[in-house]
Write a protein that holds these residues in place. Sequence first.
Motif, mmCIF file in Angstrom:
data_model
loop_
_atom_site.group_PDB
_atom_site.id
_atom_site.type_symbol
_atom_site.label_atom_id
_atom_site.label_comp_id
_atom_site.label_asym_id
_atom_site.label_seq_id
_atom_site.Cartn_x
_atom_site.Cartn_y
_atom_site.Cartn_z
ATOM 1 N N PRO A 1 23.767 22.317 -8.586
ATOM 2 C CA PRO A 1 24.093 23.225 -7.448
ATOM 3 C C PRO A 1 23.215 23.230 -6.214
ATOM 4 N N ALA A 2 23.459 23.744 -5.145
ATOM 5 C CA ALA A 2 22.900 23.707 -4.016
ATOM 6 C C ALA A 2 21.629 24.706 -4.183
ATOM 7 N N SER A 3 21.803 25.708 -5.070
ATOM 8 C CA SER A 3 20.594 26.489 -5.648
ATOM 9 C C SER A 3 19.732 25.942 -6.385
ATOM 10 N N ALA A 4 19.985 24.832 -6.828
ATOM 11 C CA ALA A 4 18.869 24.229 -7.567
ATOM 12 C C ALA A 4 17.963 23.198 -6.875
ATOM 13 N N ASN B 1 12.175 21.593 -7.729
ATOM 14 C CA ASN B 1 11.897 20.318 -7.856
ATOM 15 C C ASN B 1 11.610 19.848 -9.288
ATOM 16 N N LEU B 2 12.707 19.246 -10.149
ATOM 17 C CA LEU B 2 12.517 18.973 -11.492
ATOM 18 C C LEU B 2 11.284 18.114 -11.851
ATOM 19 N N LYS B 3 11.032 17.235 -10.973
ATOM 20 C CA LYS B 3 10.094 16.167 -11.197
ATOM 21 C C LYS B 3 8.547 16.927 -11.321
ATOM 22 N N GLU B 4 8.493 18.040 -10.474
ATOM 23 C CA GLU B 4 7.249 18.754 -10.609
ATOM 24 C C GLU B 4 7.408 19.633 -11.758
ATOM 25 N N VAL B 5 8.413 20.231 -12.034
ATOM 26 C CA VAL B 5 8.259 21.002 -13.221
ATOM 27 C C VAL B 5 8.289 20.236 -14.549
ATOM 28 N N PHE B 6 8.710 18.902 -14.583
ATOM 29 C CA PHE B 6 8.527 18.090 -15.534
ATOM 30 C C PHE B 6 7.287 17.591 -15.911
ATOM 31 N N GLU B 7 6.282 17.374 -14.780
ATOM 32 C CA GLU B 7 4.915 16.776 -14.733
ATOM 33 C C GLU B 7 4.032 17.993 -15.410
ATOM 34 N N LYS B 8 4.466 19.273 -14.634
ATOM 35 C CA LYS B 8 3.622 20.476 -15.103
ATOM 36 C C LYS B 8 3.545 20.666 -16.445
ATOM 37 N N PHE B 9 4.522 20.465 -16.863
ATOM 38 C CA PHE B 9 4.956 20.980 -18.485
ATOM 39 C C PHE B 9 4.150 19.861 -19.434
ATOM 40 N N GLY B 10 3.438 18.872 -18.811
ATOM 41 C CA GLY B 10 2.834 17.702 -19.630
ATOM 42 C C GLY B 10 3.491 16.472 -19.845
ATOM 43 N N ALA C 1 22.825 27.020 -12.484
ATOM 44 C CA ALA C 1 21.897 27.565 -11.329
ATOM 45 C C ALA C 1 21.084 28.849 -11.896
ATOM 46 N N SER C 2 21.547 29.478 -12.909
ATOM 47 C CA SER C 2 20.882 30.571 -13.621
ATOM 48 C C SER C 2 19.680 29.968 -14.289
ATOM 49 N N ALA C 3 19.732 28.974 -14.694
ATOM 50 C CA ALA C 3 18.703 28.319 -15.455
ATOM 51 C C ALA C 3 17.786 27.659 -14.283
ATOM 52 N N MET C 4 18.373 27.427 -13.305
ATOM 53 C CA MET C 4 17.469 26.940 -12.271
ATOM 54 C C MET C 4 16.502 27.995 -11.690
ATOM 55 N N SER C 5 17.177 29.258 -11.596
ATOM 56 C CA SER C 5 16.438 30.466 -10.902
ATOM 57 C C SER C 5 15.354 30.744 -11.787
ATOM 58 N N ASP C 6 15.566 30.561 -13.598
ATOM 59 C CA ASP C 6 14.643 30.756 -14.238
ATOM 60 C C ASP C 6 13.401 29.887 -14.216
ATOM 61 N N LEU C 7 13.700 28.564 -13.851
ATOM 62 C CA LEU C 7 12.680 27.519 -13.462
ATOM 63 C C LEU C 7 11.706 28.080 -12.410
ATOM 64 N N CYS C 8 12.613 28.521 -11.224
ATOM 65 C CA CYS C 8 11.850 28.825 -10.065
ATOM 66 C C CYS C 8 10.679 30.005 -10.506
ATOM 67 N N LYS C 9 11.074 30.799 -11.172
ATOM 68 C CA LYS C 9 10.077 31.726 -11.723
ATOM 69 C C LYS C 9 8.849 31.198 -12.525
#
Length: 183
Positions: A24-27, A31-40, A113-121
């Motif tokens: 969704p637009a809120s997602a 940036n999932l690629k950054e999150v993906f790389e942050k977590f190893g 969208a709720s999961a993406m907001s968790d990822l933002c935090k």
Amino acid sequence: MSRPVSAKVAADRPVSAKVLVDRPASAAKVNLKEVFEKFGAKDGEMDGTKFAKFTKDTGLMDGKKVTTTEVDIVFGKVKAKTARKIDLAQFESAIGLLADKRYPGKSHEESVASAMSDLCKAKGPVIKGTKAQEDEVTKRMTDVSGYTGTHKERFNEDGTGKGLAGRDQPVQTADLSQIVANK
């Protein structure tokens, strides 16, 4: 706008296991690629252990609706049969599956969208460690000013260690290898 897990996974899995993730637009904020790389994720792939840590640190795994077993099952669903790691597209699909389990009363779009907001935090992996106790016994045992004998010679006046220079007879690893070889 939806896309399949990946062509490789789609070929390995039956039609019912193909998972589509709507972003969704809120997602767009995440940036999932950054999150993906942050977590190893090394070399564009993430293993199951790092994925489990990701879900725990971001709050996707709550211990009630989404447990470690659920995370392992979802990881197994999105990866290829013979693979041990997932790529970014499979990571997105896994987030979609876990979001549906984590937020069961919501539609797929709302749960993602709720999961993406968790990822933002989430700021990144949470590093946890053991701290030494701060009681009198521990302080007395670790106070180098009270050391006597040969142990006293291993520390400077300020309490820092001298390393190998503080030993009477520094250990020679070459000698150890010769002793082992002679046995």
